[in-house]
Each structure stands twice: as structure tokens, then as C-alpha cells.
Design an enzyme around this catalytic site. Structure first.
Site, mmCIF file in Angstrom:
data_model
loop_
_atom_site.group_PDB
_atom_site.id
_atom_site.type_symbol
_atom_site.label_atom_id
_atom_site.label_comp_id
_atom_site.label_asym_id
_atom_site.label_seq_id
_atom_site.Cartn_x
_atom_site.Cartn_y
_atom_site.Cartn_z
ATOM 1 N N ARG A 74 0.836 -1.197 0.000
ATOM 2 C CA ARG A 74 0.000 0.000 0.000
ATOM 3 C C ARG A 74 0.874 1.251 0.000
ATOM 4 O O ARG A 74 1.944 1.262 0.605
ATOM 5 C CB ARG A 74 -0.901 0.020 1.238
ATOM 6 C CG ARG A 74 -2.065 -0.952 1.139
ATOM 7 C CD ARG A 74 -2.999 -0.836 2.323
ATOM 8 N NE ARG A 74 -2.382 -1.292 3.553
ATOM 9 C CZ ARG A 74 -1.857 -0.509 4.468
ATOM 10 N NH1 ARG A 74 -1.883 0.800 4.319
ATOM 11 N NH2 ARG A 74 -1.317 -1.001 5.554
ATOM 12 N N TYR A 216 -1.398 -3.200 -6.935
ATOM 13 C CA TYR A 216 -1.154 -4.090 -5.798
ATOM 14 C C TYR A 216 -2.202 -3.972 -4.692
ATOM 15 O O TYR A 216 -2.553 -2.865 -4.278
ATOM 16 C CB TYR A 216 0.230 -3.792 -5.185
ATOM 17 C CG TYR A 216 0.817 -4.981 -4.460
ATOM 18 C CD1 TYR A 216 1.562 -5.930 -5.157
ATOM 19 C CD2 TYR A 216 0.607 -5.186 -3.104
ATOM 20 C CE1 TYR A 216 2.095 -7.038 -4.511
ATOM 21 C CE2 TYR A 216 1.136 -6.294 -2.449
ATOM 22 C CZ TYR A 216 1.886 -7.215 -3.165
ATOM 23 O OH TYR A 216 2.408 -8.316 -2.528
ATOM 24 N N LYS A 225 -9.554 -2.059 1.488
ATOM 25 C CA LYS A 225 -9.250 -0.937 2.388
ATOM 26 C C LYS A 225 -10.040 0.317 1.993
ATOM 27 O O LYS A 225 -10.537 1.040 2.852
ATOM 28 C CB LYS A 225 -7.752 -0.647 2.364
ATOM 29 C CG LYS A 225 -6.890 -1.849 2.696
ATOM 30 C CD LYS A 225 -7.170 -2.372 4.068
ATOM 31 C CE LYS A 225 -6.228 -3.504 4.434
ATOM 32 N NZ LYS A 225 -6.526 -4.056 5.758
ATOM 33 N N HIS A 245 -10.949 -2.428 11.337
ATOM 34 C CA HIS A 245 -9.842 -3.276 10.849
ATOM 35 C C HIS A 245 -9.668 -4.436 11.830
ATOM 36 O O HIS A 245 -8.734 -4.453 12.625
ATOM 37 C CB HIS A 245 -8.580 -2.396 10.788
ATOM 38 C CG HIS A 245 -7.442 -2.995 10.052
ATOM 39 N ND1 HIS A 245 -6.135 -2.594 10.245
ATOM 40 C CD2 HIS A 245 -7.383 -3.961 9.100
ATOM 41 C CE1 HIS A 245 -5.331 -3.268 9.456
ATOM 42 N NE2 HIS A 245 -6.059 -4.114 8.752
ATOM 43 N N SER A 267 -1.604 -3.807 10.419
ATOM 44 C CA SER A 267 -1.247 -4.701 9.307
ATOM 45 C C SER A 267 -0.039 -5.564 9.676
ATOM 46 O O SER A 267 0.914 -5.074 10.275
ATOM 47 C CB SER A 267 -0.892 -3.860 8.085
ATOM 48 O OG SER A 267 -1.922 -2.940 7.835
ATOM 49 N N CYS A 269 0.390 -7.941 11.853
ATOM 50 C CA CYS A 269 0.642 -8.186 13.280
ATOM 51 C C CYS A 269 -0.052 -9.452 13.762
ATOM 52 O O CYS A 269 -0.280 -9.617 14.958
ATOM 53 C CB CYS A 269 0.173 -7.008 14.122
ATOM 54 S SG CYS A 269 1.255 -5.596 14.018
ATOM 55 N N ASP A 292 -9.609 -9.786 8.607
ATOM 56 C CA ASP A 292 -9.079 -8.431 8.393
ATOM 57 C C ASP A 292 -10.081 -7.309 8.672
ATOM 58 O O ASP A 292 -9.688 -6.269 9.161
ATOM 59 C CB ASP A 292 -8.566 -8.315 6.955
ATOM 60 C CG ASP A 292 -7.671 -7.106 6.743
ATOM 61 O OD1 ASP A 292 -6.819 -6.840 7.608
ATOM 62 O OD2 ASP A 292 -7.822 -6.425 5.714
ATOM 63 N N ARG A 404 2.151 -12.095 -0.836
ATOM 64 C CA ARG A 404 0.805 -12.411 -0.348
ATOM 65 C C ARG A 404 0.228 -13.661 -0.981
ATOM 66 O O ARG A 404 0.623 -14.063 -2.081
ATOM 67 C CB ARG A 404 -0.135 -11.247 -0.688
ATOM 68 C CG ARG A 404 0.238 -9.911 -0.064
ATOM 69 C CD ARG A 404 -0.213 -9.834 1.365
ATOM 70 N NE ARG A 404 0.081 -8.546 1.976
ATOM 71 C CZ ARG A 404 -0.664 -7.987 2.928
ATOM 72 N NH1 ARG A 404 -1.753 -8.578 3.365
ATOM 73 N NH2 ARG A 404 -0.321 -6.847 3.470
HETATM 74 C C1 OXD Z 1 -3.151 -4.511 5.405
HETATM 75 C C2 OXD Z 1 -3.730 -5.681 4.716
HETATM 76 O O1 OXD Z 1 -2.198 -3.915 4.890
HETATM 77 O O2 OXD Z 1 -4.637 -6.300 5.283
HETATM 78 O O3 OXD Z 1 -3.658 -4.178 6.483
HETATM 79 O O4 OXD Z 1 -3.316 -5.995 3.599
HETATM 80 MN MN MN Z 2 -5.353 -5.317 7.039
#
Ligand code: OXD
Ligand code: MN
Length: 648
Positions: A74, A216, A225, A245, A267, A269, A292, A404
Site C-alpha cells: 500500500r 497491488y 481498504k 480493521h 497490518s 501483526c 481483516d 501475499r
Molecule cells: C493490510 C492488509 O495492509 O490487510 O492491512 O493488507
Molecule cells: Mn489489514
């Protein structure tokens, strides 16, 4: 110009027609959402050199993509909230006047789909027909986006049918920003190469999403998002619900009582790991609803009911292993798209910390050869015979740190199918939430688990969340702790301080505030002075979840401290404390203590973050003052109370 296809819904027609005229694609395809169509697009991409078909015996219907080196995560620096007034975007967001932004972006969009196909993707965020679900139309020139959206959302005819003649949707436009001249051969990953040519723009008042230049993840799969967090958070504020989130999980106790828990971690974690965790505690069962994003709506009974608006998992690959998350690995067994991982000679995939020995050689995420490390069979280097130390010193990784997998949720062996379909006791209400967790990667100070004393205290805890920055974002701050309120820092669709106020309003407007979920702050990432983790994490986190359930039931007392309610050491169940990683009782004792000095510093930095949210209100003094004082007084009060209690 190609003719705009007919649509039963006039608003869909208008959206597609507008962008057909601007972007001038060679062809327009309306996505039907069938498996046949999905696989045909994948095969076309294989033919065009944009996908590699993986070994179909080992990974049926799986493909590998490699992105351009400039387009791997991102781009927060190029993400904009274009509300009419700058103050409404708040100090944590990049802002530009909506009309100025539109003019600027329209220049980029002009003719941007020349030589390409424009795909129209009707998609649903949530189970089609569920009262919490919302709908979108994403226009894109990226077939990669189409097939990823097919996995991550519910797409196609069923959505169009649901929209009917006049159903509403969030209009989204996306282009990779790389038109093709007549006869020009396409590249494997088209995108705008310069970061300043990329734009990820939300118009919260008009509820539109415009994205340009990146192919991406969250930059391009606009349901995730951009819609489900940024635009939805604004919708939620206006309509009295919450877009967060958060993962959603279902926990069943040995007595067969069910609990639903959401957790907001920044993100990368470990949301996916917690969402699919195998409990180490005997008799406890965990099932996944989402990993997510959660949308929560207040019910007439005062409880918050949640759905997962997504349909798949866009998980971080490195670190996902049979030890850390076997259910995620199993979810990737079929129908999965991998991006920026290693290709093995037998047509399979590999990444760092997969718990699988590296092949002798492979192709790394940049498309270059890579080789097994001389003294560690679980590492790969860019040259044959390199040692682990040499590879580490060079900073080389064979799979990108933000590589990913895009895997269908239905593959997950522990999916709670009913909850995933938005059902509770057979009704499409979403599931009632019992506990909300906040957390982050915090090597010091923050205890293993801390229970909020009230809803307001819980909101304070969420507002104070922070974490080490990870590779999920292109940043020069990787590894440093940054404040990430409610794990939403990159995803607020409006002013952060107003968002805190909205959380507080959820209690004020609740039909029965005593039924709201209890709030906890967890930290699986404490480290000792020697750098070793003091808590094993993963399946051992079930010990913490059990304590939380017991607190909900009023079965155990807590250590009431200035920072919140902590477990008594004896109440953390250590049965089945076996295996490679174990709970070390002395470490447990240490991470259940209040580190007073550490907390004084913590409180000071939280206060500083509040000051920033207040003071950096505007450069434009005509629309707002430099000291907007938007952070709710109730949170300032908690800050003052905790601070005073720590000083005693
Ligand atoms: C993030 C994702 O960046 O879920 O939070 O991809
Ligand atoms: Mn996320």
C-alpha cells in the site's frame, strides 16, 4: 470508442459510460463471476506472461504473479481523503480539495485504458442480501484485479441481479495507468512506475473511490481498504455503525458455550494467525469468520452484531507455516493467487519461515535465480553457497516481505460457515460480539492482556494503540513504533478525533450499553532484554482468550491497576504447556506486571499523539483553527486519571 454495454441499472450504466468516454478502452467486459470465466482470465494471463501456472497436481487452480519492484505494498503517502473541508479528513490523512483532485486525476485517466480491456466488476461486501452488506461496481483495466476481486469479494451476475434497476452501490474506478500503443507488447506487471503518479483517492461525501497507477493489494482491490474501511467508516459514522480493521472469530468452550471475538491489530501483526489459531488448551475450539475487516451494527438488544464483508484472505506469506498457521497454509492449497513469492523447480511456491526446506534453487520474487543457503536449509540467497550470515548482511529475501496469498475463505478448514454467511441462529443478523481486542507489536511495557474498566476506557485503549511498522506499507519507518489508533491509522475515512467520538457515541446511543462487548488490549510480542519473545503466541494465545471468556462470565477476579484489570497469574491456564514453544512462568509473571516507569512514558506519548490530532488540525486557517481540540474530553480525562494514578 467502444459502445458502452446496456445495464438494467441506470446508475451502473452512467458510471461505466462516463469512464468509457474518459479512459477509451479497446473493449469492455462485464464480469459474470463464474468459475469458468475466472479460470479463462487466469489462463489468458498465463499466455500473456502475467501469471505462472503452478503445478496443478500440488496446487490446483493456483497461479503466481510477480509485481513490479515499485509496486509491492500500500502507498500511504499517495492515499488521499478528499472531503470538502480539510478538517474533515483530519491530521492523519493526506487531503486535497475534491475538485482539484478530480481535475488532476482526470488528466491521468484520459486515454489510460487504450490498448486494454475495461472490466466492470459488480461486487458485494458481505453475503448478498444480508442487511449489513453493501455493494460496489469496480471498473478496472487489470485482469489481476478481476481475479483477485473474485476471490476477495462476491462478484458477478448475482450482485447485478441484487442491485436490480435502481439499487445503490459505491462507484469505484481503477486503472494501472499504463496505456498500450497499437502493437505495443504488454509487460508482466503494468503500473505507473513513479510513486508520484499513483493516487489512491477516496471522496467520502460522494462515496466514490478513484485509484490510479498501482496494481497491488489494497491500492487496487478497491473493495478492501478503500471501500470496506475508508468509505465504510464514514458511512458507519453517518448511520450509527462501525467499520473496523478487525478479525472475527468464534470460540467454543469445553462446555460448548460460544463466544464471538473481534480483534484490531495493525497490518501484518498476526490477525490472520489469531483468526485461524489452533488452541493449545484442551477442549477449546476456534473457528474463523474473518481475518481483516469487521462491520458491526448495534442490535435492538444493545449488542453489536458483526459480519465479515470479505470473501477471502489476502494474507502475508512470509512467516505463515505449519507451526504458525496451518489453517492458512491449508487455505492456499487450491484456487489461490500468490504474489511475489518464490517459484520452486517443481512448480510450487516457497517463502521465508514457511517451515519447509528451501529447494536447491528457485526463482525469487524479482524473477532472478535463488539458491539454498549453505548452512541453513530454510533460507535462500541470491548466489549459490552463501551463508546465513552473508544473506542476512545483504538484506536479501527471496520472497518479498509483503508477498501475499489470495485464498478463498471457503478453503479454510476451520471456517465458521454460518457466521461467515452472516447468520446467527439462522437469522441474517451477523454474530453478536462478546469481546473486542486491540493490540500491536510492542516489545516492552504493554502487558500480555489488559481489560478496560469501562467502554470509555476501552476506547482510550484503542486510541492509544501502537505498533512497530511492518512491510505491509512502503515506509522508511519499518521497525519503529508508531501510534496506530484502533489499527485504523491508514484507513480512517474522516478525522481521527471524530472517529474517537463516534466510538464513544456507540455507548451513548446503545439500546443497552451493559450488553456492549468488553474491551481488552493484548500484546503477544513482549521481548526480554536478550531479544527473546517472552510469550510463545499462536496456539498459546488460547490461554488469554480463555481468561477473557472467564472475565465475561464473571468467573475470575482481576488485579485492578491504574492501567486496567490484569489477570492474576494463577488464572492463566497453563495446561498442555508442552511442545517447541512453552510458557515460561517467570516470563508470564513479568508480562502481567505494570511497568510504572514504562507506562509514564507511554502515557506521555499518547498525550503527544492527542496533541497532534488536536493541533495539526489545519494548514488552512480559513476552514479551521490550528487548535481544533477535537479529541474528546472523555479521553483526555482518562489520560489524566491514568497519569495521576501512576504518579501515586
Ligand atoms: C493490510 C492488509 O495492509 O490487510 O492491512 O493488507
Ligand atoms: Mn489489514
Amino acid at each position: 470508442m467502444v459502445k458502452t454495454p446496456k445495464f438494467a441499472n441506470d446508475k451502473v450504466f452512467a458510471w461505466v459510460d462516463k469512464w468509457n468516454k474518459v479512459c477509451t478502452p479497446d473493449k469492455i467486459v462485464v464480469v459474470k463471476g463464474t468459475k469458468k470465466e475466472h479460470l479463462a482470465i487466469c489462463e489468458m494471463m498465463v499466455k500473456n506472461g502475467q501469471f505462472i501456472k503452478l503445478n496443478q497436481k500440488k496446487r490446483p487452480e493456483c497461479y503466481l504473479a510477480r509485481s513490479h519492484e515499485s509496486d509491492v505494498a500500500r502507498v500511504e503517502g499517495r492515499t488521499f481523503i478528499c472531503s470538502k473541508k480539510e478538517i474533515d479528513a483530519g491530521p492523519t490523512n493526506h487531503w486535497m480539495d475534491p475538485e482539484v483532485m478530480k481535475k488532476l486525476m482526470l488528466k491521468s485517466y484520459k486515454g489510460c485504458m487504450k490498448g486494454r480491456t475495461m472490466y466492470v466488476i459488480p461486487f458485494a461486501m458481505g453475503p448478498i442480501g444480508n442487511p449489513i452488506t453493501q455493494y460496489g461496481i469496480e471498473i478496472t483495466d487489470s485482469p489481476y484485479v478481476v481475479v483477485n476481486m473474485n476471490i476477495m469479494t462476491r462478484t458477478g451476475d448475482a450482485v447485478m441481479k441484487h442491485l436490480g434497476k435502481d439499487g445503490d452501490f459505491i462507484p469505484c474506478i481503477h486503472s494501472v495507468g499504463a496505456p498500450l500503443k497499437k502493437g505495443q507488447k504488454d509487460v508482466a506487471w503494468p503500473c505507473a512506475k513513479k510513486i508520484e503518479d499513483k493516487f489512491i483517492t477516496q471522496f467520502p461525501e460522494e462515496r466514490q473511490i478513484w485509484s490510479f497507477g498501482s496494481g497491488y493489494g489494497g491500492n487496487a482491490l478497491l473493495g478492501k481498504k478503500c471501500f470496506a474501511l475508508r468509505i465504510a467508516s464514514k458511512l458507519a459514522k453517518d448511520e450509527g455503525w462501525m467499520a473496523e480493521h478487525m478479525l472475527i472469530l468464534t470460540l467454543t468452550s469445553p462446555e460448548r458455550k460460544q463466544y464471538h471475538v473481534t480483534a484490531a491489530f495493525p497490518s501484518a501483526c498476526g490477525k490472520t494467525n489469531l483468526a485461524m489459531m489452533l488452541p493449545k488448551l484442551p477442549g477449546w475450539k476456534l473457528q474463523t469468520i474473518g481475518d481483516d475487516i469487521a462491520w458491526l451494527k448495534p442490535g435492538d438488544d444493545g449488542r453489536l452484531y458483526a459480519i465479515n464483508p470479505e470473501n477471502g484472505f489476502f494474507g502475508v506469506a512470509p512467516g505463515t507455516s505449519m507451526d504458525s498457521n496451518p489453517n492458512a497454509l491449508k487455505s492456499c492449497k487450491k484456487g489461490t493467487i500468490f504474489t511475489n513469492v518464490v517459484l520452486t523447480p517443481d512448480g510450487d511456491i516457497w517463502w521465508e519461515d514457511m517451515g519447509v526446506k528451501a529447494p536447491k534453487e528457485g526463482i525469487d520474487w524479482k524473477g532472478n535465480p535463488c539458491y539454498v543457503c549453505a548452512d541453513d536449509p530454510y533460507r535462500m540467497g541470491p548466489k549459490p553457497g552463501m551463508t546465513k550470515a552473508e544473506i542476512k548482511a545483504s538484506g536479501y529475501v527471496a520472497a518479498h516481505k509483503n508477498s501475499r496469498f489470495t485464498a478463498p475463505a471457503e478453503n479454510c478448514p476451520v471456517l465458521d460457515k454460518s457466521g461467515f454467511n452472516g447468520l446467527w441462529k439462522g437469522k441474517p443478523t451477523g454474530v453478536p460480539i462478546d469481546a473486542i481486542l486491540f493490540g500491536g507489536r510492542r516489545p516492552s511495557t504493554i502487558p500480555l492482556v489488559n481489560e478496560a474498566k469501562s467502554w470509555t476506557h476501552g476506547v482510550f485503549m484503542g486510541s492509544a494503540a501502537g505498533s512497530e511498522v511492518t512491510a505491509a506499507v512502503i515506509s522508511d519507518q519499518i521497525g519503529q513504533v508508531r501510534r496506530d489508533p484502533m489499527a485504523m491509522l491508514p484507513f480512517f475515512g474522516y478525522n481521527v478525533a471524530d472517529y474517537f467520538q463516534h466510538w464513544l457515541e456507540m455507548e451513548r446511543t446503545s439500546a443497552d450499553a451493559t450488553k456492549l462487548p468488553k474491551i481488552y488490549f493484548v500484546n503477544w510480542f513482549r521481548k526480554g532484554d536478550d531479544g527473546r519473545f517472552m510469550w510463545p503466541g499462536f496456539g498459546d494465545n488460547s490461554r488469554v482468550l480463555k481468561w477473557i471468556c472467564q472475565r465475561i462470565e464473571g468467573q475470575v477476579k482481576a488485579n485492578v491497576t491504574p492501567i486496567g484489570n490484569l489477570p492474576l497469574e494463577r488464572d492463566i491456564d497453563l495446561s498442555n504447556n508442552e511442545g517447541k514453544f512453552k510458557v515460561v512462568p517467570e516470563d508470564l509473571r513479568a508480562i502481567l506486571k505494570v511497568d510504572k516507569e514504562g507506562w509514564k512514558k507511554e502515557i506521555a506519548t499518547v498525550g503527544a499523539s492527542y496533541d497532534e490530532y488536536d493541533a495539526k488540525a489545519s494548514k488552512d486557517t480559513t476552514v479551521r483553527s490550528k487548535t481544533a481540540k477535537r479529541v474528546p474530553k472523555a479521553l483526555r480525562q482518562i489520560l489524566a486519571d491514568v497519569s495521576a494514578a501512576l504518579a501515586k
